[in-house]
Design a protein around this motif. Structure first.
Motif, PDB file in Angstrom:
ATOM      1  N   LEU A  55      32.106  55.754  45.022  1.00 31.71           N
ATOM      2  CA  LEU A  55      32.991  56.866  44.698  1.00 31.71           C
ATOM      3  C   LEU A  55      32.222  58.073  44.174  1.00 31.71           C
ATOM      4  CD1 LEU A  55      35.936  54.965  42.947  1.00 31.71           C
ATOM      5  CD2 LEU A  55      35.933  55.993  45.241  1.00 31.71           C
ATOM      6  N   HIS A  56      31.039  57.790  43.629  1.00 28.53           N
ATOM      7  CA  HIS A  56      30.237  58.881  43.066  1.00 28.53           C
ATOM      8  C   HIS A  56      29.371  59.544  44.119  1.00 28.53           C
ATOM      9  CE1 HIS A  56      27.828  61.156  40.251  1.00 28.53           C
ATOM     10  NE2 HIS A  56      26.724  60.609  40.786  1.00 28.53           N
ATOM     11  N   ASP A  57      28.709  58.746  44.990  1.00 28.56           N
ATOM     12  CA  ASP A  57      27.744  59.364  45.914  1.00 28.56           C
ATOM     13  C   ASP A  57      28.164  59.282  47.380  1.00 28.56           C
ATOM     14  OD1 ASP A  57      27.302  56.717  46.669  1.00 28.56           O
ATOM     15  OD2 ASP A  57      25.383  56.544  45.634  1.00 28.56           O
ATOM     16  N   GLY A  58      29.265  58.604  47.654  1.00 26.60           N
ATOM     17  CA  GLY A  58      29.751  58.551  49.031  1.00 26.60           C
ATOM     18  C   GLY A  58      28.935  57.662  49.951  1.00 26.60           C
ATOM     19  N   GLN A  59      28.074  56.801  49.399  1.00 29.11           N
ATOM     20  CA  GLN A  59      27.239  55.930  50.226  1.00 29.11           C
ATOM     21  C   GLN A  59      27.871  54.545  50.333  1.00 29.11           C
ATOM     22  OE1 GLN A  59      24.471  56.977  51.850  1.00 29.11           O
ATOM     23  NE2 GLN A  59      25.116  58.974  51.073  1.00 29.11           N
ATOM     24  N   PRO A  60      27.918  53.994  51.555  1.00 26.53           N
ATOM     25  CA  PRO A  60      28.467  52.648  51.709  1.00 26.53           C
ATOM     26  C   PRO A  60      27.539  51.602  51.077  1.00 26.53           C
ATOM     27  CG  PRO A  60      27.502  53.383  53.773  1.00 26.53           C
ATOM     28  CD  PRO A  60      27.437  54.566  52.834  1.00 26.53           C
ATOM     29  N   ARG A  61      28.107  50.511  50.663  1.00 28.63           N
ATOM     30  CA  ARG A  61      27.307  49.448  50.046  1.00 28.63           C
ATOM     31  C   ARG A  61      27.782  48.081  50.543  1.00 28.63           C
ATOM     32  NH1 ARG A  61      26.979  53.621  46.660  1.00 28.63           N
ATOM     33  NH2 ARG A  61      25.002  53.902  45.541  1.00 28.63           N
ATOM     34  N   SER A  62      26.838  47.136  50.537  1.00 25.98           N
ATOM     35  CA  SER A  62      27.164  45.758  50.919  1.00 25.98           C
ATOM     36  C   SER A  62      26.602  44.843  49.838  1.00 25.98           C
ATOM     37  CB  SER A  62      26.546  45.425  52.281  1.00 25.98           C
ATOM     38  OG  SER A  62      26.847  44.094  52.639  1.00 25.98           O
ATOM     39  N   ILE A  63      27.451  44.032  49.254  1.00 25.73           N
ATOM     40  CA  ILE A  63      27.059  43.157  48.141  1.00 25.73           C
ATOM     41  C   ILE A  63      27.285  41.705  48.591  1.00 25.73           C
ATOM     42  CG2 ILE A  63      27.542  42.451  45.771  1.00 25.73           C
ATOM     43  CD1 ILE A  63      28.371  45.947  47.033  1.00 25.73           C
ATOM     44  N   SER A  64      26.237  40.894  48.530  1.00 15.96           N
ATOM     45  CA  SER A  64      26.310  39.548  49.108  1.00 15.96           C
ATOM     46  C   SER A  64      26.693  38.471  48.091  1.00 15.96           C
ATOM     47  CB  SER A  64      24.958  39.175  49.734  1.00 15.96           C
ATOM     48  OG  SER A  64      23.923  39.187  48.754  1.00 15.96           O
ATOM     49  N   ASN A  65      26.555  38.776  46.801  1.00 10.54           N
ATOM     50  CA  ASN A  65      26.821  37.714  45.825  1.00 10.54           C
ATOM     51  C   ASN A  65      27.364  38.341  44.546  1.00 10.54           C
ATOM     52  OD1 ASN A  65      26.952  35.287  44.556  1.00 10.54           O
ATOM     53  ND2 ASN A  65      24.753  35.085  44.187  1.00 10.54           N
ATOM     54  N   GLU A  66      28.676  38.330  44.410  1.00  8.81           N
ATOM     55  CA  GLU A  66      29.294  38.940  43.255  1.00  8.81           C
ATOM     56  C   GLU A  66      30.465  38.053  42.819  1.00  8.81           C
ATOM     57  OE1 GLU A  66      29.037  40.565  40.515  1.00  8.81           O
ATOM     58  OE2 GLU A  66      28.267  42.312  41.586  1.00  8.81           O
ATOM     59  N   VAL A  67      31.046  38.380  41.651  1.00  9.33           N
ATOM     60  CA  VAL A  67      32.169  37.600  41.119  1.00  9.33           C
ATOM     61  C   VAL A  67      33.390  38.506  40.976  1.00  9.33           C
ATOM     62  CG1 VAL A  67      33.039  36.366  39.108  1.00  9.33           C
ATOM     63  CG2 VAL A  67      30.722  35.934  39.912  1.00  9.33           C
ATOM     64  N   PHE A  68      34.522  38.067  41.508  1.00  8.99           N
ATOM     65  CA  PHE A  68      35.805  38.741  41.275  1.00  8.99           C
ATOM     66  C   PHE A  68      36.661  37.832  40.401  1.00  8.99           C
ATOM     67  CE2 PHE A  68      36.247  41.826  45.151  1.00  8.99           C
ATOM     68  CZ  PHE A  68      35.171  42.555  44.657  1.00  8.99           C
ATOM     69  N   TRP A  69      37.672  38.474  39.751  1.00  8.98           N
ATOM     70  CA  TRP A  69      38.504  37.724  38.805  1.00  8.98           C
ATOM     71  C   TRP A  69      39.946  37.675  39.252  1.00  8.98           C
ATOM     72  CZ3 TRP A  69      36.611  35.198  34.535  1.00  8.98           C
ATOM     73  CH2 TRP A  69      35.234  35.406  34.282  1.00  8.98           C
ATOM     74  N   ARG A  70      40.539  36.491  39.096  1.00 15.41           N
ATOM     75  CA  ARG A  70      41.962  36.332  39.385  1.00 15.41           C
ATOM     76  C   ARG A  70      42.774  36.720  38.150  1.00 15.41           C
ATOM     77  NH1 ARG A  70      39.708  31.382  41.170  1.00 15.41           N
ATOM     78  NH2 ARG A  70      39.542  31.240  43.451  1.00 15.41           N
ATOM     79  N   LYS A  71      44.066  36.843  38.346  1.00 20.53           N
ATOM     80  CA  LYS A  71      44.953  37.223  37.247  1.00 20.53           C
ATOM     81  C   LYS A  71      44.960  36.174  36.135  1.00 20.53           C
ATOM     82  CE  LYS A  71      49.676  38.750  36.293  1.00 20.53           C
ATOM     83  NZ  LYS A  71      51.024  39.032  36.866  1.00 20.53           N
ATOM     84  N   ASP A  72      44.773  34.885  36.509  1.00 18.54           N
ATOM     85  CA  ASP A  72      44.814  33.815  35.504  1.00 18.54           C
ATOM     86  C   ASP A  72      43.512  33.671  34.723  1.00 18.54           C
ATOM     87  OD1 ASP A  72      43.092  32.685  37.323  1.00 18.54           O
ATOM     88  OD2 ASP A  72      44.395  30.988  37.850  1.00 18.54           O
ATOM     89  N   GLY A  73      42.543  34.538  34.974  1.00 19.10           N
ATOM     90  CA  GLY A  73      41.299  34.513  34.215  1.00 19.10           C
ATOM     91  C   GLY A  73      40.186  33.710  34.842  1.00 19.10           C
ATOM     92  N   THR A  74      40.458  33.077  35.986  1.00 16.72           N
ATOM     93  CA  THR A  74      39.401  32.350  36.679  1.00 16.72           C
ATOM     94  C   THR A  74      38.680  33.285  37.628  1.00 16.72           C
ATOM     95  OG1 THR A  74      40.915  31.642  38.424  1.00 16.72           O
ATOM     96  CG2 THR A  74      40.659  30.165  36.524  1.00 16.72           C
ATOM     97  N   SER A  75      37.455  32.936  37.931  1.00 16.87           N
ATOM     98  CA  SER A  75      36.641  33.784  38.814  1.00 16.87           C
ATOM     99  C   SER A  75      36.290  33.021  40.082  1.00 16.87           C
ATOM    100  CB  SER A  75      35.358  34.219  38.104  1.00 16.87           C
ATOM    101  OG  SER A  75      34.545  33.105  37.782  1.00 16.87           O
ATOM    102  N   PHE A  76      35.848  33.736  41.104  1.00 15.67           N
ATOM    103  CA  PHE A  76      35.386  33.116  42.339  1.00 15.67           C
ATOM    104  C   PHE A  76      34.334  34.027  42.972  1.00 15.67           C
ATOM    105  CE2 PHE A  76      38.905  35.833  43.367  1.00 15.67           C
ATOM    106  CZ  PHE A  76      38.660  36.349  44.624  1.00 15.67           C
ATOM    107  N   PRO A  77      33.372  33.445  43.690  1.00 15.66           N
ATOM    108  CA  PRO A  77      32.287  34.248  44.270  1.00 15.66           C
ATOM    109  C   PRO A  77      32.762  34.970  45.534  1.00 15.66           C
ATOM    110  CG  PRO A  77      31.998  31.953  44.851  1.00 15.66           C
ATOM    111  CD  PRO A  77      33.182  32.006  43.927  1.00 15.66           C
TER     112      PRO A  77
END
Length: 554
Positions: A55-77
């Motif tokens: 959003l800052h520099d307008g460059q696309p990115r690809s991330i291979s290993n990250e963690v997102f969070w569910r509403k119940d507080g659990t995460s998944f890769p």
């Protein structure tokens, strides 16, 4: 997601993966919703967020290993990519985020990594991880000037249990043994399974030599206790070899090799014990390896030769039998006794080729004696159990050779040991029957030193038994050895078996054996082993004489 980081469009897949209701994502900050902190709950700064960077520099990115969070507080890769959004004027107005749940892949990767470093059956470190740990512990010991010991553990009788009760029980035994070993060590030690029934223990940080002995004693006690497996109670023990850094070796390879040598020393000493490495073991191992190399060279360069020792018919003095004995003329070490190399040749399988050569040389000698008008002369040829069990040897190759040359089976006597008859295979029985059918005679060597089962004598139609020299060397009237010789001779004659006494070196021994009724004699007092030329000369000049049986005693 707009330039302020607010979600403006969601799809059903994203809603489901993040555990939310339809419309719940819209209007929320993407950073707070997706990955407001790391999996370990440490803060995840907005400045580090790939979405906000795009959003800052307008460059696309690809991330291979990250963690997102569910509403119940659990995460998944996840793996995800950001693509900038632009308006009709080409101005940056937001970004899209496309992500994929990679939980299954991470589990698979974790499993693969586990299998790469841990034993699938016992859960212990495998050889790869063991080597890595040993290398690390060596570096620590060197840095801290401490000792470490390496124990190489082999379960005694494991193969017997595995073959008898099945591989499932064998696997259960290995799992239980691994648990017992793990209980015996400190938290800082490493127990590993190298494969099969072989385990290792690294005990590090030892400030005094011998400090590992308490662990060794625990291991021996733990593994000798009964195992209950599938309602079966089984017993094993352990043979343990121990080597110490830096006293015995300073590299991983040397430590492991010397611990292995020590383990075999413990096994040879009777099992259920431990043995420390000594320099003599390495000298023996080096000598053993050189001997194997030299044996290959000896076969290739024809360094073996035969000598023949006459076997005298004691009642008449006639010599119509002799034993073929192999000798090795080493190019630098000189004459090497069969006692030094036969066992090694058997161990590595070279005895099959050597034994065949001995037979062929003996046949040539028989042909020469035929030409010298001794058509009924018999040469005894030793045949190792390894030769009998060799897959490459035809059961009747010796028979065919004799028949092709027009020789009688009576010209060869096959000398075997009692060990061959302890648990004879079908192949062994077939070969012995082929020999007998062809008219060959069979002699049982070293009789009285092994199992001496009378059933063997009857089952395999033995023609001769040879009283071992250990009974002859201390022969004296009224001695236990004389009583044994007398009993062996009487028993053999009852079974229509003739007796040959080996190792006759004195007139007294000869007289006592004749008095006991022994049929044949062999030994230095009667005739030494001779070269081919000397043997033929001996036979040409040998004059049979009838020998009266002297009486020895009070």
């Amino acid at each position: 997601i707009d330039l302020n980081g607010i979600v403006i469009v969601e799809n059903l897949a994203a809603v489901n993966m993040l555990g939310r209701e339809v419309g719940d994502l819209v209007g929320r900050h993407a950073h707070d919703t997706l990955h407001h902190h790391h999996a370990d709950h440490s803060p995840y700064p907005v400045a580090d967020c790939p979405i906000y960077k795009t959003l800052h520099d307008g460059q696309p990115r690809s991330i291979s290993n990250e963690v997102f969070w569910r509403k119940d507080g659990t995460s998944f890769p996840v793996e995800y990519s950001t693509s900038p959004l632009r308006d009709l004027d080409g101005k940056l107005c937001g970004t899209t985020v496309v992500f994929r749940d990679i939980t299954a892949r991470k589990i698979s990767e974790s499993r693969i990594k586990y299998l790469a470093y841990y034993d699938a059956l016992t859960g212990l470190p495998n050889r790869t991880l063991f080597i890595d740990r040993l290398e690390q512990e060596i570096k620590k010991a060197h840095r801290n000037q401490t000792h470490l010991s390496l124990m190489f553990i082999d379960l005694d009788r494991f193969k017997e249990i595995n073959d008898t009760l099945g591989h499932d029980v064998g696997d259960q035994l290995l799992v239980e043994a691994a648990k017992r070993l793990s209980v015996c060590v400190r938290d800082s030690d490493t127990v590993a399974r190298l494969g099969g029934d072989e385990f290792t223990i690294i005990t590090a940080g030892l400030t005094e030599l011998g400090a590992e002995e308490l662990i060794v004693q625990k291991v021996l006690a733990a593994l000798s206790a009964p195992f209950t497996l599938n309602n079966e109670t089984v017993y094993v023990s352990a043979s343990i070899g121990i080597t110490v850094y830096p006293e015995d070796a300073v590299t991983t390879e040397e430590l492991l090799k010397k611990a292995d040598q020590s383990m075999y020393a413990a096994k040879k000493a009777g099992r259920n014990r431990y043995h420390y490495y000594t320099s003599a073991m390495q000298e023996h191992a080096n000598s053993h390896l050189r001997l194997i190399t030299d044996l290959h060279h000896a076969i290739e360069h024809q360094e073996f030769f035969l000598v023949y020792q006459p076997i005298v018919h004691l009642a008449t003095g006639v010599v119509n039998k002799a034993e073929a004995l192999i000798r090795w003329q080493h190019p630098s070490k000189g004459l090497i006794s069969p006692l030094e190399f036969i066992a090694v040749a058997e161990e590595v399988g070279l005895i099959v080729e050597i034994g065949q050569w001995v037979f062929e040389e003996s046949v040539r000698q028989i042909q020469a004696l035929q030409q010298a008008n001794r058509p009924h002369f018999q040469i005894s040829v030793n045949k190792s159990p390894v030769q009998f069990n060799a897959q490459t040897e035809c059961s009747n190759s010796w028979v065919h050779t004799l028949q092709a040359l027009g020789l009688s089976g009576q010209n060869i006597c096959v000398e075997i040991t009692e060990g061959l008859l302890l648990d004879p295979s079908k192949s062994t029985k077939a070969k012995l029957y082929d020999f007998k059918a062809a008219g060959m005679q069979v002699s049982l060597d070293d009789f009285g030193t092994g199992y001496s089962s009378l059933s063997y004598l009857n089952q395999f139609s033995i023609d001769f038994i040879k009283i071992d020299r250990s009974f002859v060397c201390d022969l004296a009237i009224n001695s236990a050895n004389y009583a044994l010789c007398e009993a062996i001779i009487a028993m053999a004659h009852k079974l229509n078996i003739q007796v040959i006494a080996e190792g006759i070196e004195t007139q007294c021994q000869l007289q006592l054996l004749m008095q006991a009724g022994c049929d044949y004699g062999q030994g230095y007092y009667l005739a030494k082993p001779m070269s081919k030329q000397a043997f033929e000369h001996y036979l040409r000049n040998q004059v049979p004489t009838h020998v009266s049986i002297p009486q020895v005693g009070a």
